[in-house]
Design a protein around this motif. Structure first.
Motif, PDB file in Angstrom:
ATOM      1  N   ALA A  62       0.819  -1.212   0.000  1.00 40.02           N
ATOM      2  CA  ALA A  62       0.000   0.000   0.000  1.00 40.02           C
ATOM      3  C   ALA A  62       0.851   1.259   0.000  1.00 40.02           C
ATOM      4  CB  ALA A  62      -0.923  -0.017   1.219  1.00 40.02           C
ATOM      5  N   ASP A  63       2.082   1.152   0.457  1.00 38.87           N
ATOM      6  CA  ASP A  63       2.945   2.332   0.578  1.00 38.87           C
ATOM      7  C   ASP A  63       3.802   2.573  -0.661  1.00 38.87           C
ATOM      8  OD1 ASP A  63       3.802   4.484   2.265  1.00 38.87           O
ATOM      9  OD2 ASP A  63       5.724   3.454   2.438  1.00 38.87           O
ATOM     10  N   ILE A  64       3.780   1.652  -1.621  1.00 36.34           N
ATOM     11  CA  ILE A  64       4.650   1.784  -2.792  1.00 36.34           C
ATOM     12  C   ILE A  64       4.052   2.776  -3.783  1.00 36.34           C
ATOM     13  CG2 ILE A  64       5.528   0.560  -4.822  1.00 36.34           C
ATOM     14  CD1 ILE A  64       5.919  -1.873  -3.089  1.00 36.34           C
ATOM     15  N   ASP A  65       4.864   3.713  -4.242  1.00 29.18           N
ATOM     16  CA  ASP A  65       4.470   4.701  -5.262  1.00 29.18           C
ATOM     17  C   ASP A  65       4.667   4.063  -6.630  1.00 29.18           C
ATOM     18  OD1 ASP A  65       4.308   6.748  -7.121  1.00 29.18           O
ATOM     19  OD2 ASP A  65       5.179   8.242  -5.778  1.00 29.18           O
ATOM     20  N   LEU A  66       3.560   3.781  -7.323  1.00 30.35           N
ATOM     21  CA  LEU A  66       3.638   3.075  -8.602  1.00 30.35           C
ATOM     22  C   LEU A  66       4.390   3.873  -9.660  1.00 30.35           C
ATOM     23  CD1 LEU A  66       0.150   1.366  -9.017  1.00 30.35           C
ATOM     24  CD2 LEU A  66       2.384   0.244  -8.946  1.00 30.35           C
ATOM     25  N   ASP A  67       4.161   5.161  -9.722  1.00 30.71           N
ATOM     26  CA  ASP A  67       4.837   5.965 -10.749  1.00 30.71           C
ATOM     27  C   ASP A  67       6.356   5.935 -10.551  1.00 30.71           C
ATOM     28  OD1 ASP A  67       2.543   6.888 -12.201  1.00 30.71           O
ATOM     29  OD2 ASP A  67       2.061   8.186 -10.504  1.00 30.71           O
ATOM     30  N   PHE A  68       6.789   6.072  -9.276  1.00 29.97           N
ATOM     31  CA  PHE A  68       8.218   6.022  -9.008  1.00 29.97           C
ATOM     32  C   PHE A  68       8.770   4.627  -9.288  1.00 29.97           C
ATOM     33  CE2 PHE A  68      11.670   5.294  -5.864  1.00 29.97           C
ATOM     34  CZ  PHE A  68      12.609   6.137  -6.453  1.00 29.97           C
ATOM     35  N   LEU A  69       8.009   3.591  -8.894  1.00 31.15           N
ATOM     36  CA  LEU A  69       8.448   2.220  -9.124  1.00 31.15           C
ATOM     37  C   LEU A  69       8.597   1.953 -10.620  1.00 31.15           C
ATOM     38  CD1 LEU A  69       9.065  -0.507  -7.724  1.00 31.15           C
ATOM     39  CD2 LEU A  69       6.648  -1.106  -8.049  1.00 31.15           C
ATOM     40  N   TRP A  70       7.636   2.498 -11.427  1.00 33.69           N
ATOM     41  CA  TRP A  70       7.711   2.304 -12.886  1.00 33.69           C
ATOM     42  C   TRP A  70       8.953   2.972 -13.450  1.00 33.69           C
ATOM     43  CZ3 TRP A  70       7.561   5.829 -16.964  1.00 33.69           C
ATOM     44  CH2 TRP A  70       7.379   5.270 -18.243  1.00 33.69           C
ATOM     45  N   LYS A 114       5.767 -11.582 -16.894  1.00 36.60           N
ATOM     46  CA  LYS A 114       6.477 -12.327 -17.927  1.00 36.60           C
ATOM     47  C   LYS A 114       6.836 -13.749 -17.506  1.00 36.60           C
ATOM     48  CE  LYS A 114       6.653  -9.105 -21.030  1.00 36.60           C
ATOM     49  NZ  LYS A 114       5.953  -9.273 -22.312  1.00 36.60           N
ATOM     50  N   GLY A 115       6.564 -14.121 -16.289  1.00 38.79           N
ATOM     51  CA  GLY A 115       6.901 -15.459 -15.802  1.00 38.79           C
ATOM     52  C   GLY A 115       6.909 -15.432 -14.289  1.00 38.79           C
ATOM     53  N   LYS A 116       7.385 -16.514 -13.681  1.00 34.98           N
ATOM     54  CA  LYS A 116       7.404 -16.610 -12.234  1.00 34.98           C
ATOM     55  C   LYS A 116       8.303 -15.533 -11.649  1.00 34.98           C
ATOM     56  CE  LYS A 116       8.755 -19.693  -8.441  1.00 34.98           C
ATOM     57  NZ  LYS A 116       9.310 -21.000  -8.079  1.00 34.98           N
ATOM     58  N   GLY A 117       7.686 -14.541 -10.981  1.00 33.71           N
ATOM     59  CA  GLY A 117       8.431 -13.475 -10.324  1.00 33.71           C
ATOM     60  C   GLY A 117       9.071 -12.504 -11.285  1.00 33.71           C
ATOM     61  N   ARG A 118       8.785 -12.562 -12.572  1.00 29.53           N
ATOM     62  CA  ARG A 118       9.422 -11.685 -13.552  1.00 29.53           C
ATOM     63  C   ARG A 118       8.381 -10.770 -14.190  1.00 29.53           C
ATOM     64  NH1 ARG A 118      14.438 -12.472 -14.154  1.00 29.53           N
ATOM     65  NH2 ARG A 118      14.524 -11.250 -16.081  1.00 29.53           N
ATOM     66  N   TYR A 119       8.787  -9.526 -14.415  1.00 32.28           N
ATOM     67  CA  TYR A 119       7.876  -8.498 -14.931  1.00 32.28           C
ATOM     68  C   TYR A 119       8.612  -7.618 -15.926  1.00 32.28           C
ATOM     69  CZ  TYR A 119       4.805  -9.823 -11.070  1.00 32.28           C
ATOM     70  OH  TYR A 119       4.004 -10.522 -10.230  1.00 32.28           O
ATOM     71  N   LYS A 120       7.836  -6.801 -16.620  1.00 28.36           N
ATOM     72  CA  LYS A 120       8.397  -5.803 -17.532  1.00 28.36           C
ATOM     73  C   LYS A 120       7.511  -4.564 -17.446  1.00 28.36           C
ATOM     74  CE  LYS A 120      10.061  -5.237 -22.290  1.00 28.36           C
ATOM     75  NZ  LYS A 120       9.584  -3.854 -22.476  1.00 28.36           N
ATOM     76  N   ALA A 121       8.146  -3.419 -17.321  1.00 32.47           N
ATOM     77  CA  ALA A 121       7.398  -2.169 -17.236  1.00 32.47           C
ATOM     78  C   ALA A 121       6.669  -1.906 -18.553  1.00 32.47           C
ATOM     79  CB  ALA A 121       8.320  -1.014 -16.892  1.00 32.47           C
ATOM     80  N   ALA A 122       5.430  -1.393 -18.479  1.00 35.21           N
ATOM     81  CA  ALA A 122       4.652  -1.092 -19.679  1.00 35.21           C
ATOM     82  C   ALA A 122       5.285   0.062 -20.439  1.00 35.21           C
ATOM     83  CB  ALA A 122       3.221  -0.727 -19.292  1.00 35.21           C
ATOM     84  N   PRO A 123       5.196   0.067 -21.765  1.00 33.01           N
ATOM     85  CA  PRO A 123       5.711   1.200 -22.546  1.00 33.01           C
ATOM     86  C   PRO A 123       5.026   2.493 -22.125  1.00 33.01           C
ATOM     87  CG  PRO A 123       5.204  -0.650 -23.979  1.00 33.01           C
ATOM     88  CD  PRO A 123       4.658  -0.990 -22.629  1.00 33.01           C
ATOM     89  N   GLU A 124       5.724   3.592 -22.274  1.00 33.76           N
ATOM     90  CA  GLU A 124       5.218   4.874 -21.790  1.00 33.76           C
ATOM     91  C   GLU A 124       3.895   5.259 -22.469  1.00 33.76           C
ATOM     92  OE1 GLU A 124       6.712   9.505 -21.142  1.00 33.76           O
ATOM     93  OE2 GLU A 124       7.958   8.073 -22.248  1.00 33.76           O
ATOM     94  N   THR A 125       3.808   5.071 -23.789  1.00 30.02           N
ATOM     95  CA  THR A 125       2.595   5.454 -24.512  1.00 30.02           C
ATOM     96  C   THR A 125       1.397   4.620 -24.044  1.00 30.02           C
ATOM     97  OG1 THR A 125       3.210   3.938 -26.295  1.00 30.02           O
ATOM     98  CG2 THR A 125       3.829   6.255 -26.540  1.00 30.02           C
ATOM     99  N   ALA A 126       1.636   3.318 -23.845  1.00 28.46           N
ATOM    100  CA  ALA A 126       0.549   2.448 -23.380  1.00 28.46           C
ATOM    101  C   ALA A 126       0.116   2.836 -21.980  1.00 28.46           C
ATOM    102  CB  ALA A 126       0.977   0.991 -23.432  1.00 28.46           C
ATOM    103  N   LEU A 127       1.083   3.162 -21.128  1.00 29.69           N
ATOM    104  CA  LEU A 127       0.764   3.544 -19.767  1.00 29.69           C
ATOM    105  C   LEU A 127      -0.061   4.829 -19.736  1.00 29.69           C
ATOM    106  CD1 LEU A 127       1.038   3.192 -16.719  1.00 29.69           C
ATOM    107  CD2 LEU A 127       3.219   4.432 -16.834  1.00 29.69           C
TER     108      LEU A 127
END
Length: 675
Positions: A62-70, A114-127
């Motif tokens: 709940a405390d994580i800032d998504l924009d900063f994390l991205w 993208k898999g077990k414990g793996r992710y990829k940030a969304a492209p800026e335009t899509a976001l």
């Protein structure tokens, strides 16, 4: 050892009790045990307890800032532990790593798995597009909530003012306006129509019924385009003084009649029908207007004409004018009232008078006709016609009986509606009054004669047929066909609607065909606008049937509405209203004073024709319902009255045998009434 694992997108923690190959036996904080695959385990930790672990992880998420994390994540694929080190500035503790996973998993627009414990940030335009969509939905939600509150306060939001009919009759359920209306109705436990009435979207129950009909049958409105009155051919002028018989409200005067006494003592009776077919041609602009509407729509106090007013004015059989007409002349021998010959021709007909039922019904009675009493226009002509039409009716009844049907009952009552300034009066008129019978019998004679005229010339037309099926219901059904066939209900060998071309498209089509026969004789099959087996003629029949049924249903609804308005007028301030009614069938009764039919579930069994006394508790002009209770059931009427009700049920309770009759005239035969 404790495990943090993914169970179909739902993150959980529990104590590992045992491991068997690629699976763990895990005990959840609730005490329930579950089998967890090793590939679904994301973290292993010793402490704290699974329950405390999940609480701490949820707090971190709940405390994580998504924009900063991205922004920290960059554009390359990563594992959650790698991102955790970047975000927290140290190797993430188990509950921090779990919180990070939970936060990313809950934000798919920011991070793609993208898999077990793996992710990829969304492209800026899509976001940006996704965030804009979320904001748009949030704003729409706020607007929708505002609409709901306005509707609950019986205020119509401005955004709904121009789409009220669409919201009520054909809504797009994905719009915020519909969602708001639906939500407000659910909260208030009220139907959308009633909420719109309360909020001012619909002015009245009458407008609600009328608007629904227009939305469904006239989506482009009821106005006409600009037209040019067609030129007419030079016509010979008939040596007659014709007169019409109509209600005072009639403007589309389709038919008139004349009587000419011949030197040899015989008479020539003229039946003169307005002839728009002389000016309107198949497939021209005026034909397109008529074919789109197919019929005049009638309702108490108003109508939607098939043709523009200026075109009606050009062809209506108005008093004091020489009007283009299609005339049928019958030479009659008055010694036995036999028809010696008939003749059809197009001509100009001088119209001497437009007689009105409202002025003459009290004077032209059977008693006055028998005694030659009273003083009224065209008295001698009406007296002669009265004698002839009684012979015509008797011949029809004999043929009707030959078809296996009972004679028509002429003692039933019809009702006329008159509306002025939203005040309705409903007047009873006994069916079979002399003026009604004169008009109806002459029209039946003309339609039957012209039907044979078309058949003899080998020219197709549009016929009404009844009695060709098997079984009682099928025999009573009236069908439209393109060839001559008996109409057993009327007692004629063929019946082609031809006498109301100003208000029915079928009659206009038949008029074109009749004019071709009159002008071209044996070559008429080549000259007629419609040839044998013309696909367009079948299409007209199908379209007319559908439109006429819709118009009839609307007329019935509006008559029921005005019946309820009449009850309101008569009741005044009394809490309930007591009325008399007659049993039509089982639990169905009809009021005596007005043509209001009511179904009374659970009513004690009563014979058909029995008189009942009802207490009307309440009625609703929106859904056209009536609540009533039976106070008294009297003895059934005589056998004649019951037989009359049998006749009425064929017309009132069977849609297949019903005809939409204009409220300005009630004729003795529903299928023959042309006014």
């Amino acid at each position: 050892m404790n495990l943090f694992f993914d169970e179909s997108g739902d993150f959980k923690a529990g104590v590992s009790m045992a491991q068997q190959g690629e699976a763990y036996q895990v005990e959840m904080p609730s005490g329930k045990r579950a089998k967890v695959r090793a590939k679904d385990v994301l973290l292993q930790f010793a402490s704290p307890s699974p329950a405390e672990f999940m609480t701490e992880a949820q707090a971190i998420a709940a405390d994580i800032d998504l924009d900063f994390l991205w922004e920290v994540a960059g554009q390359e694929e990563f594992g959650f532990a790698e991102l955790g080190t970047e975000y927290f500035g140290h190797d993430p503790k188990p509950h921090e790593a779990a919180g990070l996973i939970m936060r990313m998993h809950a934000a798919p627009i920011y991070f793609q798995k993208k898999g077990k414990g793996r992710y990829k940030a969304a492209p800026e335009t899509a976001l940006k597009a996704a965030l804009a969509g979320i904001e748009r939905k949030r704003q729409q939600g706020l607007i929708q909530a505002q609409y709901v509150e306005e509707l609950k306060a019986n205020r119509l939001p401005d955004a709904m003012r121009n789409i009220v009919h669409q919201l009520l009759f054909k809504p797009d359920k994905n719009t915020i306006e519909y969602k708001a209306l639906d939500a407000a109705c659910n909260e208030l436990q009220i139907a959308p129509q009633r909420l719109m009435l309360a909020a001012g979207g619909i002015a009245s129950a009458k407008e609600l019924h009328f608007s629904k009909f227009l939305f469904e049958s006239f989506p482009k409105g009821i106005g006409f385009p600009a037209i040019q009155i067609p030129s007419l051919p030079e016509l010979p002028v008939a040596d007659v003084q014709a007169f019409s018989i109509d209600d005072v409200t009639t403007t589309e005067i389709d038919d008139a009649m004349s009587v000419t006494r011949l030197p040899d003592g015989k008479v020539k009776v003229g039946i003169h029908i307005a002839a728009p077919g002389l000016g309107i041609k198949r497939d021209d602009a005026l034909d397109a207007i008529a074919r789109q509407r197919l019929s005049t729509v009638y309702m108490p106090g108003d109508k939607i004409t098939m043709l523009p007013d200026e075109l009606v004015d050009a062809f209506t059989l108005a008093e004091g004018k020489v009007c283009p007409a299609l005339s049928l002349y019958a030479t009659v021998d008055t010694s036995d009232w036999s028809v010696l010959s008939t003749e059809t021709r197009a001509e100009g007909v001088p119209i001497a008078a437009n007689l009105r039922h409202n002025d003459l019904d009290g004077l032209v009675t059977e008693e006055n006709l028998a005694a030659n009493a009273g003083d009224y226009p065209h008295k001698d002509d009406l007296s002669l016609l009265w004698q002839w039409v009684q012979v015509l009716e008797k011949a029809r009844m004999l043929k009707r009986e030959a078809f296996g049907l009972r004679p028509e009952q002429n003692n039933r009552v019809d009702f006329n509606f008159y509306v002025e300034d939203d005040v309705v009066s409903i007047q009873r008129r006994k069916r079979g009054a002399p003026l009604d019978k004169i008009v109806a019998e002459l029209m039946i004679f003309a339609n039957s004669t012209w039907g044979k005229f078309l058949h003899d010339h080998g020219v197709p037309g549009i016929y009404r047929s009844q009695g060709m099926g098997h079984g009682w219901a099928a025999k009573m059904q009236v069908k439209m066909v393109t060839h001559a066939a008996p109409h057993q209900g009327l007692g004629v060998d063929q019946y082609a609607w031809s006498t109301s071309p100003l208000r029915r498209y079928t009659d206009l089509v038949n008029q074109w065909q009749i004019l071709a026969c009159a002008e071209h004789g044996v070559t008429a099959p080549l000259a007629a606008p419609f040839k044998q087996r013309d696909a367009d003629l079948f299409a007209i029949v199908s379209a007319f049937d559908a439109a006429y049924s819709a118009y009839a249903s609307f007329q019935s609804d509006m008559e029921r509405y005005w019946c309820l308005r009449w009850l309101g007028q008569e009741k005044g301030d009394a809490p309930t209203m007591q009325v008399d009614a007659v049993v039509l069938k089982d639990e169905i009764v009809r009021l005596t004073d007005i043509p209001l039919v009511i179904r009374l579930p659970g009513m004690p069994q009563a014979a058909r024709g029995a008189q009942v006394r009802l207490d009307l508790l309440r009625w609703d002009e929106v859904d056209l319902s009536v609540e009533a209770r039976v106070l008294e059931i009297q003895q059934a009427n005589s056998a004649d009255a019951v037989e009359e009700l049998d006749e009425e049920m064929q017309e009132d309770l069977l849609e297949a045998d019903a005809e939409p009759v204009p409220d300005d005239v009630a004729g003795p035969v529903a299928d023959a009434t042309d006014k």
